[in-house]
Write a protein that holds these residues in place. Structure first.
Motif, PDB file in Angstrom:
ATOM      1  N   UNK A 320       9.145  19.926   6.960  1.00  0.00           N
ATOM      2  CA  UNK A 320       7.824  19.981   6.201  1.00  0.00           C
ATOM      3  C   UNK A 320       7.161  21.381   6.550  1.00  0.00           C
ATOM      4  N   UNK A 321       6.498  21.793   5.402  1.00  0.00           N
ATOM      5  CA  UNK A 321       5.709  23.181   5.529  1.00  0.00           C
ATOM      6  C   UNK A 321       6.537  24.285   5.057  1.00  0.00           C
ATOM      7  N   UNK A 322       7.870  24.115   4.968  1.00  0.00           N
ATOM      8  CA  UNK A 322       8.729  25.175   4.354  1.00  0.00           C
ATOM      9  C   UNK A 322       9.003  25.032   2.779  1.00  0.00           C
ATOM     10  N   UNK A 323       9.129  25.890   2.186  1.00  0.00           N
ATOM     11  CA  UNK A 323       9.239  25.772   0.487  1.00  0.00           C
ATOM     12  C   UNK A 323      10.655  25.035   0.539  1.00  0.00           C
ATOM     13  N   UNK A 324      10.623  23.880  -0.334  1.00  0.00           N
ATOM     14  CA  UNK A 324      11.682  23.079  -0.519  1.00  0.00           C
ATOM     15  C   UNK A 324      12.519  23.908  -1.596  1.00  0.00           C
ATOM     16  N   UNK A 325      13.837  24.116  -1.043  1.00  0.00           N
ATOM     17  CA  UNK A 325      14.873  24.910  -1.792  1.00  0.00           C
ATOM     18  C   UNK A 325      14.798  26.227  -1.238  1.00  0.00           C
ATOM     19  N   UNK A 326      13.930  26.821  -0.598  1.00  0.00           N
ATOM     20  CA  UNK A 326      14.027  28.203  -0.346  1.00  0.00           C
ATOM     21  C   UNK A 326      15.089  28.255   0.876  1.00  0.00           C
ATOM     22  N   UNK A 327      15.096  29.825   1.014  1.00  0.00           N
ATOM     23  CA  UNK A 327      16.211  30.119   1.982  1.00  0.00           C
ATOM     24  C   UNK A 327      15.976  29.724   3.499  1.00  0.00           C
ATOM     25  N   UNK A 328      14.761  29.454   3.977  1.00  0.00           N
ATOM     26  CA  UNK A 328      14.507  29.062   5.370  1.00  0.00           C
ATOM     27  C   UNK A 328      14.810  27.384   5.365  1.00  0.00           C
ATOM     28  N   UNK A 329      14.255  26.931   4.287  1.00  0.00           N
ATOM     29  CA  UNK A 329      14.459  25.174   4.210  1.00  0.00           C
ATOM     30  C   UNK A 329      16.119  25.203   3.967  1.00  0.00           C
TER      31      UNK A 329
END
Length: 442
Positions: A320-329
């Protein structure tokens, strides 16, 4: 007889001529259908340890339909198990006409027994709430907390409350409970040290963690509750809920379900050991409903699930708090699925988990679904559950098992409706009959 027993107990006198008070440990595996029971049995066999549900000789089957639906939710199911009344889905302690109903816990208190509730969910959640609260909709947890606080601080019971849900109690409510003589431990260590006689232990803001994330906990909570209740008199009524079996199956997480099912079974084993030494102790085990339409396929990998170390809920929560689908997530999701389960997620699986970024419940359920399929366990179709099964969010209407050991256990054999169970418990304990509605509701 109750007054005579209580007087003799306070005076330290040994009472002869009257039978001892019977007690009950009523264990409810929330969401524990026959498939969940079977999954736990396979896990115990793989671990080469006893499966304590196999120890029962008196076994029955209960229909779980509610008063207005073929598939119940936990609130209507728990009202049936607490008060012997079929009601509408979402109802807490009210009948179909929204009139309050008297529960077996309330009757037990009125008849002189000590009473308690233990759960791995919030104490304000549907199953424990139905034994003491009267609310039109299960979502009103602040109102449920207020009723619990008033019941304990003004009437002194239930004498033992153990679970999560501290976020719903105000500081004023907790202070009133403390002034009424309740110890208020906040941690497992504080609970273990609590002397009572009355205890309200809210050990988490929300639910307690899954067993696979925290380790076994329910047997310890149950043993402490029984210790406290036994110190208050000759007999007691204790409801114990293994609530996160249901949550695991809502999230299609078979590994988490297996670990919580085994934790619940260990609690059953502890209770049976107590009943083997106490001829006046009845142990009854059942479920409010089944969840998820769990299917155990020929590809099932029990050993893999037993080695798993992180629930899909825990993994999704950590993202949670990370962009869903983004590189970090994506990187963290892949790493945690590998560390917790040993699986390398495919690009298609990652895309499926990221499919509904605005739905906070989706990613954990999608991850659980995909991991369970890797383990050879099938649940409802994901999109079907999210789009079509909104009334219960994935319960199924299968019949559930009822297990009993101790005085009156034979009466639990056969097939019947779930609202017969508290009536059978009352009869076995020699309690007054359940009366149904007790006045006009809101």
């Amino acid at each position: 007889q109750v007054e005579v027993r209580d007087f003799c107990l306070k005076q330290g006198l040994e009472l002869a001529g009257l039978p001892g008070r019977k007690s009950v440990i009523f264990l409810i595996g929330d969401g524990m259908g026959l498939s969940q029971v079977t999954l736990g049995r396979l896990g115990a066999q793989s671990l080469k340890q006893p499966y304590h549900l196999d120890r029962f000789k008196s076994i029955g089957l209960a229909s779980t339909r509610s008063g207005d639906e073929r598939v119940t939710d936990s609130a209507a199911g728990a009202t049936a198990l607490a008060a012997g009344v079929k009601t509408y889905n979402k109802s807490i302690g009210l009948d179909l006409q929204k009139r309050p109903v008297e529960t077996i816990l309330e009757i037990a208190h009125r008849d002189g027994l000590a009473t308690g509730l233990v759960t791995t969910t919030r104490i304000t959640h549907a199953t424990p709430a139905c034994f003491v609260a009267k609310v039109e909709h299960r979502s009103k947890e602040k109102e449920i907390a207020g009723q619990l606080a008033a019941r304990t601080s003004e009437q002194g019971y239930p004498e033992v409350l153990i679970g999560g849900g501290s976020r719903y109690f105000t500081s004023e409510q907790l202070a009133a409970m403390g002034e009424a003589g309740f110890a208020l431990p906040k941690t497992l260590a504080e609970l273990a040290a609590a002397k009572g006689p009355k205890v309200a232990a809210f050990l988490a803001k929300s639910h307690l963690p899954f067993a696979m994330d925290q380790g076994s906990i329910l047997p310890k909570l149950t043993a402490k509750a029984v210790e406290l209740l036994r110190g208050q008199g000759e007999g007691f009524f204790l409801m114990v809920e293994g609530g996160r079996i249901d949550h695991a199956c809502h999230q299609h997480d078979a590994a988490a379900c297996l670990h919580d099912q085994l934790d619940f079974d260990a609690t059953v084993g502890w209770a049976l050991d107590q009943a083997a030494k106490d001829p006046d102790l009845l142990v009854v085990v059942t479920a409010d409903h089944a969840t998820g339409s769990l299917g155990i396929s020929e590809l099932v990998n029990i050993e893999g699930m037993l080695k798993a170390s992180a629930s899909s809920t825990e993994i999704a929560s950590s993202l949670r708090g990370k962009e869903v689908g983004g590189p970090e997530w994506r990187a963290e999701l892949v790493a945690k699925a590998k560390a917790g389960h040993g699986f390398d997620l495919t690009e298609a699986e990652i895309g499926r988990i990221a499919q509904r970024p605005k739905d906070g419940y989706w990613s954990g359920t999608a991850l659980g679904h995909l991991l369970s399929r890797r383990y050879g366990i099938e649940y409802y179709d994901l999109d079907h559950q999210f789009d079509k099964l909104g009334k219960t969010y994935g319960h199924d209407g299968a019949i559930v098992a009822v297990f009993a050991f101790g005085p009156g256990a034979e009466s639990f054999q056969g097939t019947y409706e779930n609202n017969e169970i508290p009536k059978k418990i009352a009869a076995a304990l020699g309690l007054p009959a359940l009366r149904g509605s007790v006045g006009a509701g809101k």
